[in-house]
Design a protein around this motif. Structure first.
Motif, PDB file in Angstrom:
ATOM      1  N   GLY A   1       0.796  -1.228   0.000  1.00 48.87           N
ATOM      2  CA  GLY A   1       0.000   0.000   0.000  1.00 48.87           C
ATOM      3  C   GLY A   1       0.824   1.271   0.000  1.00 48.87           C
ATOM      4  N   LYS A   2       0.272   2.298   0.634  1.00 48.12           N
ATOM      5  CA  LYS A   2       0.797   3.654   0.526  1.00 48.12           C
ATOM      6  C   LYS A   2       1.896   3.906   1.548  1.00 48.12           C
ATOM      7  CE  LYS A   2      -1.021   8.427   0.509  1.00 48.12           C
ATOM      8  NZ  LYS A   2       0.281   8.977   0.561  1.00 48.12           N
ATOM      9  N   MET A   3       2.926   4.642   1.142  1.00 55.24           N
ATOM     10  CA  MET A   3       4.011   5.001   2.034  1.00 55.24           C
ATOM     11  C   MET A   3       3.742   6.373   2.622  1.00 55.24           C
ATOM     12  SD  MET A   3       8.041   5.225   1.179  1.00 55.24           S
ATOM     13  CE  MET A   3       8.099   6.824   0.427  1.00 55.24           C
ATOM     14  N   PHE A   4       3.926   6.500   3.925  1.00 59.36           N
ATOM     15  CA  PHE A   4       3.738   7.793   4.583  1.00 59.36           C
ATOM     16  C   PHE A   4       5.083   8.357   4.978  1.00 59.36           C
ATOM     17  CE2 PHE A   4      -0.771   7.700   4.872  1.00 59.36           C
ATOM     18  CZ  PHE A   4      -1.106   6.367   4.923  1.00 59.36           C
ATOM     19  N   SER A   5       5.187   9.672   5.006  1.00 56.43           N
ATOM     20  CA  SER A   5       6.446  10.261   5.460  1.00 56.43           C
ATOM     21  C   SER A   5       6.142  11.496   6.282  1.00 56.43           C
ATOM     22  CB  SER A   5       7.339  10.601   4.279  1.00 56.43           C
ATOM     23  OG  SER A   5       6.735  11.566   3.467  1.00 56.43           O
ATOM     24  N   ASP A   6       7.069  11.823   7.161  1.00 56.31           N
ATOM     25  CA  ASP A   6       6.889  12.970   8.055  1.00 56.31           C
ATOM     26  C   ASP A   6       8.275  13.445   8.486  1.00 56.31           C
ATOM     27  OD1 ASP A   6       4.582  13.550  10.829  1.00 56.31           O
ATOM     28  OD2 ASP A   6       5.641  14.890   9.451  1.00 56.31           O
ATOM     29  N   ARG A   7       8.314  14.534   9.277  1.00 58.34           N
ATOM     30  CA  ARG A   7       9.635  15.011   9.686  1.00 58.34           C
ATOM     31  C   ARG A   7       9.519  15.828  10.951  1.00 58.34           C
ATOM     32  NH1 ARG A   7      10.360  20.316   6.126  1.00 58.34           N
ATOM     33  NH2 ARG A   7       8.235  21.012   6.345  1.00 58.34           N
TER      34      ARG A   7
END
Lengths: 95, 167
Positions: free
Chosen positions: B148-154
């Protein structure tokens, strides 16, 4: 397989596959293990294959009644009519 | 459904369709997860700060990168890719971003970490405007799923600055 057997096989296949998919997902989600979901589903697919694909005896409970040869002779197949009238009309127009 | 080949075909098609549906719902279930990560980045020492032969500035840092990314892991996570970027502004470019260090976290147990390291990749500038420069150190992470979908944050940490003169 006879007609009733085919219908039974199709219904069993659809219901069991759906049940295994829902059960595998629920189990995997609650445990938190993706691998367990995949293993349960794979096992389910193998089980459904073994139950629905081979021609087991319980799928042949309502066999089709083929006519006996003597019965069939009493009702002969109708012959195809020769089309002589249309071919003679064509010959006359060419002359 | 009159031959076993036909039944096998129908079974395999339905099984694979249901598998695709299961994977889609598993990916959607990632949205239910609320992550609460934390990070702290310290610059401990400037190892060297000079101008390279081609005219570009280069600096080497010793840093302590510590973070707790345990809450970003779900049942559908294969690994988390985390990298540290330095961001600063120059006359030439509004935003410069350069990756200094990265790591792959393969499991939830290893997601709380503290690395004492020098920068893995060179911190060089396009030009020589790094003297006295204020920069942010940002920890980015990408949560890579099994399906599925990859999430990213920082998380951004501000307040770092480079020395006025070369070392």
């Amino acid at each position: 397989m006879d007609r009733q057997g085919q219908k039974l096989s199709e219904q069993l296949m659809q219901i069991m596959l759906l049940a295994f998919a829902v059960g595998a997902f629920a189990t995997g989600y609650v445990i938190g293990s993706f691998q367990m979901m995949m293993l349960i589903y794979a096992g389910g697919v193998v089980l459904v294959t073994l139950i629905t694909v081979p021609n087991w005896p319980f799928y042949n409970c309502h066999p089709l009644n083929w006519l006996d040869p003597s019965e069939a002779e009493k009702h002969p197949k109708p012959q195809v009519q020769q089309r002589t009238s249309s071919s003679s009309k064509k010959k006359s127009s060419k002359k | 459904m009159h031959t076993y080949v036909y039944r096998l075909n129908v079974l395999l098609t339905e099984a694979i369709t249901l598998l695709a549906l299961m994977c889609a719902i598993a990916s959607l279930s990632d949205k239910l997860n609320v992550a609460s990560p934390s990070a702290d980045i310290q610059v401990l020492h400037i190892n060297w700060f000079h101008k390279q032969r081609n005219g570009n500035d280069e600096v080497s840092l010793t840093m302590n990168v510590s973070a707790d990314l345990k809450s970003t892991f779900t049942w559908n996570t294969k690994q988390v890719f985390v990298f540290l970027a330095a961001e600063y502004e120059t006359e030439k470019n509004y935003l410069n971003q350069i990756s200094l260090w990265d790591a792959i976290i393969p499991s939830k147990e290893q997601a709380k970490f503290s690395y004492h390291t020098i920068n893995k990749y060179r911190f060089t500038d396009q030009g020589n405007s790094l003297r006295g420069k204020k920069y942010n150190l940002t920890l980015h992470w990408h949560v890579m799923p099994k399906t599925g979908k990859m999430f990213s944050d920082r998380i951004v940490t501000t307040g770092h600055s480079l020395p006025e003169e070369y070392i």
